[in-house]
Enzyme design. Structure first.
Site, PDB file in Angstrom:
ATOM      1  N   ASP A 267      -1.942 -55.200 -82.038  1.00  0.00           N
ATOM      2  CA  ASP A 267      -1.097 -54.020 -82.232  1.00  0.00           C
ATOM      3  C   ASP A 267      -0.994 -53.681 -83.717  1.00  0.00           C
ATOM      4  O   ASP A 267      -0.191 -54.253 -84.447  1.00  0.00           O
ATOM      5  CB  ASP A 267       0.305 -54.294 -81.653  1.00  0.00           C
ATOM      6  N   LYS A 274       1.584 -50.019 -88.793  1.00  0.00           N
ATOM      7  CA  LYS A 274       2.554 -51.025 -89.244  1.00  0.00           C
ATOM      8  C   LYS A 274       2.285 -51.384 -90.704  1.00  0.00           C
ATOM      9  O   LYS A 274       1.153 -51.251 -91.168  1.00  0.00           O
ATOM     10  CB  LYS A 274       2.393 -52.306 -88.407  1.00  0.00           C
ATOM     11  N   ASP A 285       0.516 -60.053 -79.623  1.00  0.00           N
ATOM     12  CA  ASP A 285       1.178 -59.034 -78.806  1.00  0.00           C
ATOM     13  C   ASP A 285       0.710 -59.064 -77.340  1.00  0.00           C
ATOM     14  O   ASP A 285       1.084 -58.209 -76.549  1.00  0.00           O
ATOM     15  CB  ASP A 285       0.945 -57.645 -79.429  1.00  0.00           C
ATOM     16  N   ASP A 345       3.428 -46.639 -82.271  1.00  0.00           N
ATOM     17  CA  ASP A 345       3.672 -48.081 -82.304  1.00  0.00           C
ATOM     18  C   ASP A 345       4.541 -48.532 -81.122  1.00  0.00           C
ATOM     19  O   ASP A 345       4.651 -49.717 -80.849  1.00  0.00           O
ATOM     20  CB  ASP A 345       4.323 -48.455 -83.646  1.00  0.00           C
ATOM     21  N   ARG A 349       5.456 -50.062 -73.982  1.00  0.00           N
ATOM     22  CA  ARG A 349       6.117 -49.422 -72.839  1.00  0.00           C
ATOM     23  C   ARG A 349       5.187 -48.458 -72.118  1.00  0.00           C
ATOM     24  O   ARG A 349       5.323 -48.237 -70.926  1.00  0.00           O
ATOM     25  CB  ARG A 349       7.405 -48.738 -73.319  1.00  0.00           C
TER      26      ARG A 349
HETATM   27  N1  BES Z   1       4.621 -55.298 -80.498  1.00  0.00           N
HETATM   28  C1  BES Z   1       5.676 -54.578 -81.107  1.00  0.00           C
HETATM   29  C2  BES Z   1       7.004 -55.330 -81.052  1.00  0.00           C
HETATM   30  C3  BES Z   1       7.112 -56.562 -81.903  1.00  0.00           C
HETATM   31  C4  BES Z   1       7.563 -56.475 -83.201  1.00  0.00           C
HETATM   32  C5  BES Z   1       6.840 -57.786 -81.352  1.00  0.00           C
HETATM   33  C6  BES Z   1       7.699 -57.620 -83.956  1.00  0.00           C
HETATM   34  C7  BES Z   1       6.992 -58.934 -82.108  1.00  0.00           C
HETATM   35  C8  BES Z   1       7.415 -58.850 -83.409  1.00  0.00           C
HETATM   36  C9  BES Z   1       5.885 -53.231 -80.418  1.00  0.00           C
HETATM   37  O1  BES Z   1       4.745 -52.641 -79.902  1.00  0.00           O
HETATM   38  C10 BES Z   1       6.438 -52.305 -81.446  1.00  0.00           C
HETATM   39  O2  BES Z   1       5.760 -52.041 -82.400  1.00  0.00           O
HETATM   40  N2  BES Z   1       7.666 -51.867 -81.248  1.00  0.00           N
HETATM   41  C11 BES Z   1       8.312 -51.026 -82.178  1.00  0.00           C
HETATM   42  C12 BES Z   1       9.043 -49.941 -81.404  1.00  0.00           C
HETATM   43  C13 BES Z   1       9.592 -48.857 -82.266  1.00  0.00           C
HETATM   44  C14 BES Z   1       8.460 -48.028 -82.856  1.00  0.00           C
HETATM   45  C15 BES Z   1      10.488 -47.986 -81.439  1.00  0.00           C
HETATM   46  C16 BES Z   1       9.300 -51.876 -82.979  1.00  0.00           C
HETATM   47  O3  BES Z   1       9.912 -52.741 -82.402  1.00  0.00           O
HETATM   48  O4  BES Z   1       9.386 -51.676 -84.181  1.00  0.00           O
HETATM   49 ZN    ZN Z   2       3.209 -53.976 -79.353  1.00  0.00          ZN
HETATM   50 ZN    ZN Z   3       3.727 -51.484 -81.374  1.00  0.00          ZN
END
Ligand code: BES
Ligand code: ZN
Ligand code: ZN
Length: 496
Positions: A267, A274, A285, A345, A349
């Site tokens: 990811d 990111k 991920d 990102d 979901r």
């Molecule tokens: N895979 C990430 C979540 C994640 C973050 C897992 C850190 C483990 C450690 C997910 O896909 C993501 O990027 N989520 C975002 C959502 C946001 C853009 C609403 C997040 O949590 O920042």
């Molecule tokens: Zn993710």
């Molecule tokens: Zn993500």
């Protein structure tokens, strides 16, 4: 690796003899073994060993001494003074494994203590702790450093004068702990060696080995079915997406549980890229997908009979290639809902929504559990000690909370009131994929809820526990294998 033995400490001449001891309220701990008790008493008097949890005493016995066992080394591990529990024994098992590996022993004899508690809890806890604690990932080290010699500890023998019920307990514990180690292996693989197709290959192998059915939906099938979530996320990647489906059928009249695991093999965030600091961790991920497949493996190996199971792992990378989704793009999920992708990102979901909606429509399960590294917000809320649990069903929650507690993988339920869904209103589509920053774990679950309907469903957000999980003797640095044992325990203890 693990077996029961009839050879007791007096006849054992091997590398390492291990005793466990409780911390008494007053006085010296006892291992009830003649001369060894004398040593423990002496060391206790010096103030160096009291039997506390995590404490140990390693010594090299003089073999001429009357009553002293003839092992090369003797290890006494403290259990502490809490009520005996599986977790107490798991931690002791982890301590034994790491000390045995430090001494580079190939085999050991563990004498089960005479403690008032269930034999199964004791043997399962110890066995799990030893297998989980002996885990190392050395595949990409060409020089084998001694401490990384995970292959060293080959044989663990458990001895008790009375060992009724210990055999099956030991078998089951070893099998489930090995499956958790398998999930760790998948996660440890770098994203160039673990791509979506590796999930399908693993699924097919599992099916062939254990009489399950495996179906893989490839790019063309996903397109035909209208799975715009996984296809949209996949657009920026050179690796095709895969949706792996495993079916484990026990009997037609048993309830069916659908498991869904996020299999995002890397990811980057996509166009909503990111920051580079720590981005390498995003190879993890896919830990939800790994957990679900490895739980299936354990259940099939153990031939559990209570539930029919279907597992779905939507697998893809999330990369910002030239065809990638752009913020503001609208996609159509399986089932027809249109989603405005405000942040690329928030991709987990999107792939889960397709898998959940498809799995529910096709397999008509009685309940659904999904497992995903879904939000950074769950780490803000719960840290690295508990998995986030969100659900529309109290009974399912209670069962999962108990399974997590028994497995040493505690969960914490967060609310999921309808108010949270308001944040997902879109101006131009049915919903958007992110809310405001506040309550990020809950709005992510609220998004999934839109694709689940009325069916009992629980969502496990393992972003804080899939790696960097709470420090314990049997949890290594890196991926923890979280949720494999919890799911197994949930399924094993299923009763109406
Ligand atoms: N895979 C990430 C979540 C994640 C973050 C897992 C850190 C483990 C450690 C997910 O896909 C993501 O990027 N989520 C975002 C959502 C946001 C853009 C609403 C997040 O949590 O920042
Ligand atoms: Zn993710
Ligand atoms: Zn993500």
């Amino acid at each position: 690796m693990l077996q029961l033995t009839k050879i007791g400490p007096r006849d054992y001449r091997g590398d390492l003899l291990v005793y466990l001891t409780r911390q008494p309220g007053k006085g010296s701990p006892r291992v009830a073994s003649g001369a060894v008790d004398g040593v423990v008493r002496r060391v206790h008097a010096l103030g160096d060993f009291s039997g506390k949890e995590g404490e140990h005493l390693l010594f090299y016995p003089e073999q001429e001494k009357p009553g002293m066992p003839s092992a090369k080394r003797i290890l006494v591990v403290g259990l502490g003074k809490d009520e005996p529990s599986r977790e107490m024994f798991r931690k002791a098992g982890g301590t034994i494994a790491s000390l045995a590996m430090k001494s580079e022993v190939r085999e050991l004899l563990l004498v089960l203590p005479d403690i008032a508690c269930g034999m199964a809890d004791m043997v399962e806890g110890l066995s799990e702790g030893i297998v989980l604690g002996a885990y190392r990932f050395n595949k990409y080290k060409t020089k084998k450093v001694p401490d990384a010699a995970g292959e060293m500890l080959q044989q663990v023998a458990l001895y008790a004068e009375e060992n009724k019920g210990a055999g099956p307990a030991l078998k089951l514990a070893e099998l489930v702990a090995r499956s958790a180690c398998q999930a760790r292996d998948m996660a440890n693989e770098p994203a160039n060696y673990w791509t979506p197709v590796h999930f399908s290959e693993y699924g097919r192998q599992l099916a062939a080995a254990h009489g399950m059915r495996c179906t893989v939906l490839d790019h063309a099938r996903l397109k035909k079915l209208g799975m715009g979530g996984i296809l949209g996320v996949n657009q920026g990647s050179a690796q095709p997406p895969e949706m792996v489906i495993l079916e484990y059928a026990v009997k037609p009249n048993a309830p069916t549980l659908l498991l869904v695991g996020k299999g995002l093999t890397f990811d980057s965030g996509g166009i909503s890229l990111k920051p580079s600091l720590g981005m390498e961790e995003m190879k993890y991920d896919m830990c939800g997908g790994a957990a679900v497949l490895c739980a299936m493996q354990a259940v099939a190996q153990a031939k559990l009979k209570g539930l029919n199971l279907v597992a779905i792992v939507p697998a893809t990378e999330n990369l910002p290639g030239p065809a990638a989704l752009k913020p503001g793009d609208v996609i159509t999920q399986y089932g027809g809902k249109n989603v405005e992708v405000v942040n690329t990102d928030a991709e987990g979901r999107l792939i889960l929504a397709d898998a959940l909606a498809y799995g529910i429509k096709k397999y008509k399960p009685d309940m659904v559990i999904d497992v995903a590294t879904l939000t950074g917000a769950v780490i803000i809320g719960l840290g690295h000690h508990r998995t986030g649990l969100l659900s529309n069903d109290d009974d399912l929650c209670d069962r999962l909370l108990v399974a997590g507690e028994r497995s040493g993988e505690p969960l914490w339920r967060l609310p999921l009131d309808p108010e949270y869904t308001k944040q997902l209103k879109s101006e131009i589509a049915d919903l958007k994929n992110v809310g405001k920053k506040d309550g990020g774990t809950i709005t992510a679950a609220a998004f999934l809820k839109e694709f689940v309907g009325e069916i009992p469903w629980a969502h496990l957000d393992i972003a804080g526990t899939a790696w960097d999980f709470t420090e314990k003797s049997y949890i290594p640095k890196g991926p923890s294998g979280i949720a494999v044992r919890t799911l197994f325990d949930f399924i094993r203890n299923w009763k109406k």
